[in-house]
Write a protein that holds these residues in place. Sequence first.
Motif, PDB file in Angstrom:
ATOM      1  N   VAL A   1      16.604   4.584  92.618  1.00 39.33           N
ATOM      2  CA  VAL A   1      16.137   4.486  91.233  1.00 39.33           C
ATOM      3  C   VAL A   1      17.316   4.282  90.286  1.00 39.33           C
ATOM      4  N   PHE A   2      18.441   4.912  90.593  1.00 39.45           N
ATOM      5  CA  PHE A   2      19.631   4.757  89.753  1.00 39.45           C
ATOM      6  C   PHE A   2      20.122   3.300  89.761  1.00 39.45           C
ATOM      7  N   ILE A   3      20.029   2.648  90.911  1.00 34.35           N
ATOM      8  CA  ILE A   3      20.417   1.220  90.976  1.00 34.35           C
ATOM      9  C   ILE A   3      19.498   0.396  90.068  1.00 34.35           C
ATOM     10  N   ILE A   4      18.200   0.697  90.107  1.00 34.26           N
ATOM     11  CA  ILE A   4      17.259  -0.010  89.226  1.00 34.26           C
ATOM     12  C   ILE A   4      17.586   0.294  87.769  1.00 34.26           C
ATOM     13  N   PHE A   5      17.911   1.550  87.482  1.00 31.84           N
ATOM     14  CA  PHE A   5      18.308   1.948  86.125  1.00 31.84           C
ATOM     15  C   PHE A   5      19.518   1.141  85.663  1.00 31.84           C
TER      16      PHE A   5
ATOM     17  N   TRP B   1      20.579  -1.775  86.757  1.00 33.29           N
ATOM     18  CA  TRP B   1      20.192  -3.180  86.589  1.00 33.29           C
ATOM     19  C   TRP B   1      19.475  -3.386  85.256  1.00 33.29           C
ATOM     20  N   LEU B   2      18.514  -2.517  84.961  1.00 28.85           N
ATOM     21  CA  LEU B   2      17.789  -2.626  83.685  1.00 28.85           C
ATOM     22  C   LEU B   2      18.721  -2.404  82.494  1.00 28.85           C
ATOM     23  N   GLY B   3      19.632  -1.425  82.641  1.00 28.76           N
ATOM     24  CA  GLY B   3      20.564  -1.156  81.558  1.00 28.76           C
ATOM     25  C   GLY B   3      21.452  -2.341  81.254  1.00 28.76           C
ATOM     26  N   LEU B   4      21.887  -3.043  82.297  1.00 28.27           N
ATOM     27  CA  LEU B   4      22.717  -4.231  82.103  1.00 28.27           C
ATOM     28  C   LEU B   4      21.906  -5.391  81.528  1.00 28.27           C
ATOM     29  N   ILE B   5      20.659  -5.522  81.968  1.00 33.77           N
ATOM     30  CA  ILE B   5      19.809  -6.598  81.444  1.00 33.77           C
ATOM     31  C   ILE B   5      19.547  -6.412  79.950  1.00 33.77           C
ATOM     32  N   PHE B   6      19.162  -5.191  79.567  1.00 34.02           N
ATOM     33  CA  PHE B   6      18.809  -4.914  78.164  1.00 34.02           C
ATOM     34  C   PHE B   6      20.000  -4.442  77.337  1.00 34.02           C
ATOM     35  N   ARG B   7      21.152  -4.249  78.004  1.00 32.64           N
ATOM     36  CA  ARG B   7      22.344  -3.726  77.336  1.00 32.64           C
ATOM     37  C   ARG B   7      22.052  -2.379  76.677  1.00 32.64           C
ATOM     38  N   SER B   8      21.237  -1.582  77.357  1.00 36.10           N
ATOM     39  CA  SER B   8      20.864  -0.293  76.779  1.00 36.10           C
ATOM     40  C   SER B   8      20.413   0.673  77.866  1.00 36.10           C
TER      41      SER B   8
ATOM     42  N   ARG C   1      31.867  -7.804  76.685  1.00 37.69           N
ATOM     43  CA  ARG C   1      32.439  -7.925  78.016  1.00 37.69           C
ATOM     44  C   ARG C   1      31.461  -8.652  78.955  1.00 37.69           C
ATOM     45  N   PRO C   2      31.201  -9.923  78.680  1.00 37.70           N
ATOM     46  CA  PRO C   2      30.197 -10.679  79.453  1.00 37.70           C
ATOM     47  C   PRO C   2      30.524 -10.787  80.940  1.00 37.70           C
ATOM     48  N   LEU C   3      31.828 -10.891  81.303  1.00 36.06           N
ATOM     49  CA  LEU C   3      32.174 -11.034  82.715  1.00 36.06           C
ATOM     50  C   LEU C   3      31.822  -9.766  83.494  1.00 36.06           C
ATOM     51  N   LEU C   4      32.171  -8.600  82.909  1.00 39.97           N
ATOM     52  CA  LEU C   4      31.871  -7.334  83.570  1.00 39.97           C
ATOM     53  C   LEU C   4      30.357  -7.153  83.707  1.00 39.97           C
ATOM     54  N   ARG C   5      29.639  -7.513  82.663  1.00 42.28           N
ATOM     55  CA  ARG C   5      28.173  -7.388  82.696  1.00 42.28           C
ATOM     56  C   ARG C   5      27.582  -8.320  83.746  1.00 42.28           C
ATOM     57  N   PHE C   6      28.110  -9.539  83.849  1.00 36.94           N
ATOM     58  CA  PHE C   6      27.612 -10.495  84.828  1.00 36.94           C
ATOM     59  C   PHE C   6      27.832  -9.996  86.257  1.00 36.94           C
ATOM     60  N   VAL C   7      29.034  -9.450  86.485  1.00 34.83           N
ATOM     61  CA  VAL C   7      29.343  -8.923  87.816  1.00 34.83           C
ATOM     62  C   VAL C   7      28.414  -7.759  88.148  1.00 34.83           C
ATOM     63  N   GLY C   8      28.156  -6.907  87.164  1.00 37.77           N
ATOM     64  CA  GLY C   8      27.263  -5.774  87.370  1.00 37.77           C
ATOM     65  C   GLY C   8      25.846  -6.202  87.695  1.00 37.77           C
TER      66      GLY C   8
END
Length: 602
Positions: free
Chosen positions: A56-60, A62-69, A150-157
């Motif tokens: 669930v934390f992995i899904i969290f 992923w969602l956090g990176l998608i929504f930036r929140s 930090r778009p590169l870090l977010r993309f990698v995440g």
Amino acid sequence: MRKIFISLFTSGVFGAAVSFFVVFILQYFHFGNNFEQVSVFIKENTKLSMLGILLVFIIFTWLGLIFRSSVIAGFLLIVFASVAGFASSQKQQLRGEPLYPSDIVFLKDATFFLDVVDKRLLLILIFVLLFTIVSIGFYLFKRKRSSTPRPLLRFVGILGTSLLLFQVYNFNQPGNKVKAIFNNYVSWISYSQSDNYTKNGVVAGLLYNLKAPALDKPLGYSQERIEEIYNKYSKEADLVNENRVGLLEDVNIIYIMNETFADIHRLEGITIDGGDSLELYRDLPGQHGYALSQVYGGGTANVEFEALTGIPQEPLNGNISIPYIHLSQQIGQLPSITDFLIESHQLTAIHPHNSTMYKRYDNYNAMGFDELIFKDDMSYSETIDRSPYISDQSSYDELMGVMTESEKRDFIHLVTMQNHMAYTDKYDNVQFQVDGTEDNEEVRHYLKGMSYSDIAVADLIDKLENFDEKVLLIFWGDHLPSLFNEDVKALNGYRSMHETPLLIYSNFSEISDNLGTISPFYFINNVLRITDTKITPYVALLQRLEKALPAFEKNFYLERETGIKNTRKELKQSTQVLLNELDLILYDITTGKNHSKKLGFY
């Protein structure tokens, strides 16, 4: 750098807390809102629970990176867990099984839930979803944009978590590493997903029910072994066919699977006054018996799958919970009753509901049906009193209309809807009185509906008796209604709670022997037997199996010579051999190289 570290640490702690809470919510609903039972499960299965929390934390993340929140990610997960947990508990009450990932397909048929779900609960669910959407929209509108995204870090995440989630999605594929980790801490239960969720947790249960191969590879599978089985049953089919001279093309074949058509008068622990709701049915001409339904209270399409394909669900992996969904891309390559009829008959499927449920439109087309008639296509669409469902009488009038107008002989497959839940306040002048159930009023109205079905099927038989063409009818109920408490279920046992009335009627041949109890996948055998039609090697295998094991599903085996058994290991060795041959053939057809099709096994 320190701000970034603090931000990541805070987000991580928040995500861990949310992930634990999500797992807790799912378990809480599954255990019937029993806080203590959830605590005991987590304490006794700490490592397995931690795996679920990590997932669930992995899904969290992923969602956090998608929504930036992190806030939105946590909010979405908690709302999802609450809705999914509640839906699973409702399904458990109605059907005796938990929520599956494949159940998402039912969202296509939102109007269906208006008929079966409590309206107040539905309004609460709609409010929660709307509140979620509005809240997220408001948060996004008010949120200040970061000056350093930090778009590169977010993309990698996003890429990294997406790859991990892809592995999770393929959980049931051979060699999956995520499943290999879970295997160290679980004991999978295939025959009961309710028990599987209870034993291994909801997260593991959901993973187990993701898309999977239809069967695991049986020991000894090879082209040579399939050829051996083909040669064996090809010879057996040839021997049977030497004495068969009938022409199936001369006979109209009708399948009627009647929604929730059941004989609850035979159940112990309940009292019914006001007459017999099946008074006319009991005296109808033909072979009477019972169909063993693998489901209780729902799951119509699974029974339909068995009846049309001749494939039992028992050998399939436990996570193939709905073959119409999980095997939909293969339906056209599976054996089917339509294989015997497609060249000589007009094939018509009638279902007085919509086409989206269980992907029926696609599946019927894949099986070769020429005409599909759903609710909006029907010429006869009358209902009874306040019932929202088209009556059996109208469905049978539709059937007779098709058969009368067709220039060829017909195969008509009809799945009715009249007796679908809910039942209260459907009918006027309900004469039945009931005691001993959780909702006696609901059962009273169910019985009234059954009495209307009783009249309608008797009228249909009368019309078929005088029809100027040969007709063979297979009529059965799909399952019992989900109206009985655990005490009634325990008092009557699995068999009685899964047997529905079965009638095989012919207007051209005297058939009156008692059928006993048989499984729906044997209907094909009986159609070919009564019409004296030549069989395939696959049907020869089914015929041999029916003689030894006339009815079976996961965890229930009615062996002809020894009675009821709970596992394959308890069966006679000769019966186990037949089941092993069936496993090999079904694996070959669904997952392997399909040497069977090339050889002409079916």
